[in-house]
Design an enzyme around this catalytic site. Structure first.
Site, PDB file in Angstrom:
ATOM      1  N   ARG A   1       0.844  -1.207   0.000  1.00  0.00           N
ATOM      2  CA  ARG A   1       0.000   0.000   0.000  1.00  0.00           C
ATOM      3  C   ARG A   1       0.880   1.258   0.000  1.00  0.00           C
ATOM      4  O   ARG A   1       0.967   1.964  -0.989  1.00  0.00           O
ATOM      5  CB  ARG A   1      -0.940  -0.040   1.217  1.00  0.00           C
ATOM      6  CG  ARG A   1      -2.102   0.940   1.149  1.00  0.00           C
ATOM      7  CD  ARG A   1      -1.747   2.345   1.559  1.00  0.00           C
ATOM      8  NE  ARG A   1      -1.241   2.426   2.920  1.00  0.00           N
ATOM      9  CZ  ARG A   1      -0.679   3.521   3.433  1.00  0.00           C
ATOM     10  NH1 ARG A   1      -0.538   4.605   2.683  1.00  0.00           N
ATOM     11  NH2 ARG A   1      -0.227   3.529   4.673  1.00  0.00           N
ATOM     12  N   ASP A   2       1.566   1.516   1.102  1.00  0.00           N
ATOM     13  CA  ASP A   2       2.359   2.749   1.228  1.00  0.00           C
ATOM     14  C   ASP A   2       3.484   2.772   0.198  1.00  0.00           C
ATOM     15  O   ASP A   2       3.789   3.811  -0.390  1.00  0.00           O
ATOM     16  CB  ASP A   2       2.939   2.816   2.658  1.00  0.00           C
ATOM     17  CG  ASP A   2       3.212   4.236   3.121  1.00  0.00           C
ATOM     18  OD1 ASP A   2       3.581   5.071   2.277  1.00  0.00           O
ATOM     19  OD2 ASP A   2       3.078   4.505   4.326  1.00  0.00           O
TER      20      ASP A   2
ATOM     21  N   HIS B   1       3.902   4.011  12.911  1.00  0.00           N
ATOM     22  CA  HIS B   1       4.095   3.961  11.459  1.00  0.00           C
ATOM     23  C   HIS B   1       5.146   5.026  11.140  1.00  0.00           C
ATOM     24  O   HIS B   1       4.870   6.220  11.223  1.00  0.00           O
ATOM     25  CB  HIS B   1       2.750   4.265  10.778  1.00  0.00           C
ATOM     26  CG  HIS B   1       2.826   4.369   9.294  1.00  0.00           C
ATOM     27  ND1 HIS B   1       2.468   3.330   8.459  1.00  0.00           N
ATOM     28  CD2 HIS B   1       3.217   5.375   8.480  1.00  0.00           C
ATOM     29  CE1 HIS B   1       2.633   3.713   7.193  1.00  0.00           C
ATOM     30  NE2 HIS B   1       3.085   4.952   7.180  1.00  0.00           N
TER      31      HIS B   1
ATOM     32  N   HIS C   1       8.443   6.753   8.941  1.00  0.00           N
ATOM     33  CA  HIS C   1       9.160   6.954   7.675  1.00  0.00           C
ATOM     34  C   HIS C   1      10.587   7.389   7.984  1.00  0.00           C
ATOM     35  O   HIS C   1      10.872   7.941   9.043  1.00  0.00           O
ATOM     36  CB  HIS C   1       8.436   7.991   6.810  1.00  0.00           C
ATOM     37  CG  HIS C   1       7.225   7.441   6.123  1.00  0.00           C
ATOM     38  ND1 HIS C   1       7.176   7.190   4.773  1.00  0.00           N
ATOM     39  CD2 HIS C   1       6.019   7.078   6.613  1.00  0.00           C
ATOM     40  CE1 HIS C   1       5.983   6.703   4.462  1.00  0.00           C
ATOM     41  NE2 HIS C   1       5.262   6.619   5.556  1.00  0.00           N
TER      42      HIS C   1
ATOM     43  N   CYS D   1       3.788   9.568   0.657  1.00  0.00           N
ATOM     44  CA  CYS D   1       2.387   9.936   0.519  1.00  0.00           C
ATOM     45  C   CYS D   1       2.241  10.883  -0.657  1.00  0.00           C
ATOM     46  O   CYS D   1       2.918  11.909  -0.720  1.00  0.00           O
ATOM     47  CB  CYS D   1       1.889  10.603   1.802  1.00  0.00           C
ATOM     48  SG  CYS D   1       0.211  11.237   1.633  1.00  0.00           S
TER      49      CYS D   1
ATOM     50  N   ASN E   1       9.145   4.323   3.993  1.00  0.00           N
ATOM     51  CA  ASN E   1       8.950   3.762   5.333  1.00  0.00           C
ATOM     52  C   ASN E   1      10.260   3.172   5.847  1.00  0.00           C
ATOM     53  O   ASN E   1      11.195   2.925   5.084  1.00  0.00           O
ATOM     54  CB  ASN E   1       7.919   2.620   5.275  1.00  0.00           C
ATOM     55  CG  ASN E   1       6.516   3.117   5.057  1.00  0.00           C
ATOM     56  OD1 ASN E   1       5.843   3.525   5.987  1.00  0.00           O
ATOM     57  ND2 ASN E   1       6.076   3.127   3.803  1.00  0.00           N
TER      58      ASN E   1
END
Ligand code: ZN
Length: 306
Positions: free
Chosen positions: A13-14, A207, A209, A240, A249
């Site tokens: 996803r990310d 979460h 980065h 993002c 990440n």
């Protein structure tokens, strides 16, 4: 046996939402299968967002359905709103994660809503999910909790306010997300303590980065503060589309290396995880994958915790 730690892979996803090319669906599925086989227990496999905004996620329904066939894998989808949550439920996702950006500017860029309006959206999702036949967890991610590339400073009191509102909205759990990677270890310690004081164990995960190279240091401080769930992405992909300046990440392989070396048990086989990188790279050949373990190789001194 070391204390268990849940490493949630968010690369599909990310990571892929920022890749320049679109990974073919069949490669995504093979990649997810390979990570699950390496011992990854939980994967954020995609997001139900408009394909015209994020075309890399257009096949999320198919990816969720294929992932449900993988034994012992907890399948998460990111959803920005109730409509997305309903699609995730129809596809059978075990959990949804809803982003709520603490920075007003990023919140509007990401979801076209202010932070507290987005909390209301989360409340609608929770209320709806609770009336369905099958349980589906609703988690929230407090995005830009450590700073924002549009708004700059994000006051800690504001993070506590949003987290408290999310707990009141009834989420199963929440994450603090360093969406743009501006956080530092002292800030992680302060914010984890402040949010824990407000919402207790509803704060479950970090979460992080690695924009400034502090991602692993931030994870370590989170670990010291009692956090036992971390998001990370294979090869350090991520970012993002609505937060300029964000980079990838924290790297799953490097996080697993640190945790296992310290005696924590992720149940992930590092060697098998490195093999899954080959599938990832094959699916997006023009992207540069990051990671110290992959660059240096697994040292002979390395031992699995279990
Ligand atoms: Zn992220």
């Amino acid at each position: 046996m070391g204390e268990p730690i849940l490493v949630t892979e968010v690369g599909p996803r990310d990571g892929l939402q920022m890749s320049h090319s679109i990974m073919p669906t069949q490669v995504k599925i093979r990649w997810i299968e390979a990570m699950a086989k390496a011992g990854v227990k939980e994967i954020e496999v995609g997001s139900f967002v408009p394909p015209k905004l994020v075309p890399q996620m257009a096949d999320t329904a198919e990816i969720v359905e294929a992932s449900l066939g993988i034994p012992n894998l907890h399948v998460i989808a990111l959803v920005p709103n109730l409509k997305g949550a309903q699609r995730a439920y129809e596809c059978g996702a075990h959990a949804v994660i809803v982003p709520v950006s603490v920075s007003e500017a990023h919140s509007r860029a990401n979801t076209r809503k202010g932070s507290l309006d987005q909390v209301e959206e989360v409340r609608h999702i929770v209320d709806w999910a609770r009336t369905q036949d099958r349980p589906m967890k609703v988690d929230a991610g407090c995005a830009t909790a450590f700073g924002c590339s549009i708004d700059g400073d994000v006051p800690e009191s504001r993070v506590v306010e949003v987290a408290t509102a999310l707990a009141e909205a009834g989420v199963d759990s929440m994450a603090l997300a360093d969406t743009v990677g501006y956080g530092n270890p002292a800030q992680v310690r302060r914010l984890v303590r402040a949010v824990r004081a407000a919402v207790g164990t509803k704060l479950k995960r970090l979460h992080l980065h690695d924009t400034m190279g502090l991602g692993i240091a931030n994870a370590l401080v989170g670990l010291e503060e009692g956090i036992r769930c971390f998001d990370s992405a294979l090869g350090g992909l991520g970012g993002c589309p609505f937060a300029p300046g964000a980079s990838g990440n924290i790297v799953t392989e490097d996080l697993v290396f640190m945790l296992e070396s310290m005696g924590f048990d992720t149940e992930i086989d590092l060697d098998a995880l490195l093999k899954a990188r080959e599938i990832l790279q094959g699916g997006i050949p023009e992207e540069t994958l990051l990671g110290n373990v992959a660059r240096a190789g697994i040292p002979p001194t390395y031992r699995n915790a279990a």
